[in-house]
Every structure is written in C-alpha cells, then in structure tokens.
Scaffold this motif. Structure first.
Motif, PDB file in Angstrom:
ATOM      1  N   LEU A 129       0.876  -1.331   0.101  1.00  0.00           N
ATOM      2  CA  LEU A 129       0.110   0.156  -0.202  1.00  0.00           C
ATOM      3  C   LEU A 129       1.083   1.235   0.034  1.00  0.00           C
ATOM      4  O   LEU A 129       1.736   1.422   0.882  1.00  0.00           O
ATOM      5  CB  LEU A 129      -1.029  -0.095   1.257  1.00  0.00           C
ATOM      6  N   LEU A 157      -6.673  -4.312   0.542  1.00  0.00           N
ATOM      7  CA  LEU A 157      -6.067  -4.362   1.801  1.00  0.00           C
ATOM      8  C   LEU A 157      -6.469  -5.918   2.491  1.00  0.00           C
ATOM      9  O   LEU A 157      -5.526  -6.411   3.106  1.00  0.00           O
ATOM     10  CB  LEU A 157      -6.990  -3.372   3.064  1.00  0.00           C
ATOM     11  N   THR A 203      -3.243  -6.004   5.059  1.00  0.00           N
ATOM     12  CA  THR A 203      -2.757  -4.860   5.440  1.00  0.00           C
ATOM     13  C   THR A 203      -3.714  -4.054   6.314  1.00  0.00           C
ATOM     14  O   THR A 203      -5.036  -4.068   5.980  1.00  0.00           O
ATOM     15  CB  THR A 203      -2.723  -3.536   4.318  1.00  0.00           C
ATOM     16  N   PRO A 227      -6.307  -1.814   7.651  1.00  0.00           N
ATOM     17  CA  PRO A 227      -6.953  -0.749   7.099  1.00  0.00           C
ATOM     18  C   PRO A 227      -6.999   0.370   7.869  1.00  0.00           C
ATOM     19  O   PRO A 227      -6.995   1.669   7.105  1.00  0.00           O
ATOM     20  CB  PRO A 227      -8.500  -1.109   7.351  1.00  0.00           C
ATOM     21  N   ALA A 272      -4.575   2.776   5.976  1.00  0.00           N
ATOM     22  CA  ALA A 272      -4.663   3.626   4.910  1.00  0.00           C
ATOM     23  C   ALA A 272      -5.746   4.790   5.607  1.00  0.00           C
ATOM     24  O   ALA A 272      -5.677   5.953   5.092  1.00  0.00           O
ATOM     25  CB  ALA A 272      -5.769   2.726   4.001  1.00  0.00           C
TER      26      ALA A 272
END
Length: 237
Positions: free
Chosen positions: A36, A191, A196, A198, A201
């Motif tokens: 990301l 995600l 990843t 969240p 983000a």
C-alpha cells in the motif's frame, strides 16, 4: 425482522472489479508483494516545491513504485490555465494530465498548479503512468477497450495507490472515472488480499473517504464472494 443494507455497488460492477484484480494477479509477477503506497518518505524521495524539477522527481519515484524504472518517458507542463478549469471534471483528461503513447518516447503532460496538491498530483501522474503500463493490453482487460479509462483508475488501486485515488477525488471535488464507492470497494479488496491494516490507509484519508472505506470493508466481510477466488489465485502462486 433484521434489515440488511443493500450493497453500495451492483453485482456487475463488483464482478468487474474482481475480474480486474484476478487479471492483475495472474499477469503480474509477485503481485502479493505489492505494498500500500502512502504519502510518506518511505515511498517518495522527491523534494517539496512546485517546480518542474519536483515533478520530474515525483515521476521517477512513481516509475520505481510501479515497476517502470528505467523507462524513458517525457514529462512536460501544460500551459497555465485558470483554476476553475482545472477543477472541471469534464476537462480532466485535457487539463489535469495527458498521456501520449509513442514507441520511441511516450509523453506525459500535467497542469503545474497540481503541484500545490501533492496527493492529487501523485494520483493523476500514477493514472497517466498506468496508461503506459497497460499500453497495448487494453483489449485484454476485463471489459475491453471500452472500459479502459475506468480500468486505468482501478489498476492504480490494484497497484497500491488506492489512498491517493480516494483522497484525490475528495480534494478536487469530482468523482473521476470511478465513483468513490467503487474506489473504496477496490481498496477494501486490496487491503484484505495484502493483509494490510485498514487503519494504515484511513490514517491518510480525510473523514469522508475513510468512512467510505470502512463501509466497503464491512460489506466485503459480510459477503466475501468477490474476495474468495482472488485469495485462491494468490494461494496458487
């Protein structure tokens, strides 16, 4: 009676997004390693400022992050235009950025005023570079050439630039080729597939796109149908 909220995206659109993820997983080596990308010094080395030298440095960062390092791509500023035209979505491809494919020297142009908004500038440059990355494969993508601009936005998210896509549309006040709900859904898939957190983000999103992302994550968790074949494809690699 328990009322279930209707999904924010129709089944056809969700299927198209999933098909593009699957296409990318199958055609891009080591897709599972795609990070990301965030607006931090961990990813970008370009200096602050609004000169053409900064734009060139951002382009080099993006080429590295998108697996296009070493590609010779020209970058030129567009003539200065009034701010109100730069915010007119119908003119997006003319005034925000353009990509011209030439086998000898592909060219990207950009509105210099966008350098005042680094996240927006990065998002638009990523979109133009994605045109280069997908050049010659337009008919191979799910949806074909007719969905190419939509697919270009989507593949920026698939390539790790979902935070930039969501925040850029929020900052500029236009939806772009995809809607914010469809972007949020695609970023939610990214995600979950890359495992990843969240909140990594959301920490770089303003409240409205962060809320859209959290809603999209809950929807995918309630109905993981679009996610399951993608997880299987990754597991088979």
């Amino acid at each position: 009676m328990i009322w279930r909220r209707k999904p924010r995206l129709g089944a056809d659109l969700r299927d198209w997004v999933a098909q593009n993820f699957l296409w990318s997983i199958q055609t891009t080596p080591n897709w599972a390693r795609t990070p990301l990308v965030l607006p931090t010094r961990d990813f970008f080395t370009a200096p602050k400022g609004d000169g053409h030298d900064v734009a060139l440095a951002v382009l080099e960062d993006l080429k590295r992050l998108m697996g296009l390092g070493g590609r010779n791509i020209a970058l030129h500023p567009l003539p200065s235009l009034p701010d109100e035209l730069s915010h007119e979505y119908g003119k997006l491809s003319q005034v925000a950025g353009t990509y011209a494919h030439d086998t000898d020297l592909p060219e990207i142009t950009y509105d210099p005023k966008l350098l005042r908004r680094p996240i927006t500038f990065i998002s638009i440059m990523a979109h133009e570079l994605m045109h280069h990355r997908l050049a010659g494969r337009e008919d191979d993508l799910p949806g074909g050439a007719g969905a190419h601009e939509l697919a270009t936005d989507l593949h920026c998210i698939i390539a790790g630039f979902g935070v930039f896509q969501l925040q850029c549309a929020e900052e500029m006040g236009w939806s772009g080729y995809m809607t914010q709900d469809s972007r949020a859904h695609a970023l939610a898939l990214f995600l979950l597939l890359t495992e990843t957190d969240p909140e990594t983000a959301c920490a770089h999103l303003s409240p409205r796109p962060a809320k859209a992302l959290r809603l999209a994550l809950r929807e995918v968790e309630r109905d993981p149908t679009p996610l399951q074949p993608l997880q299987q494809a990754l597991g088979a690699d």
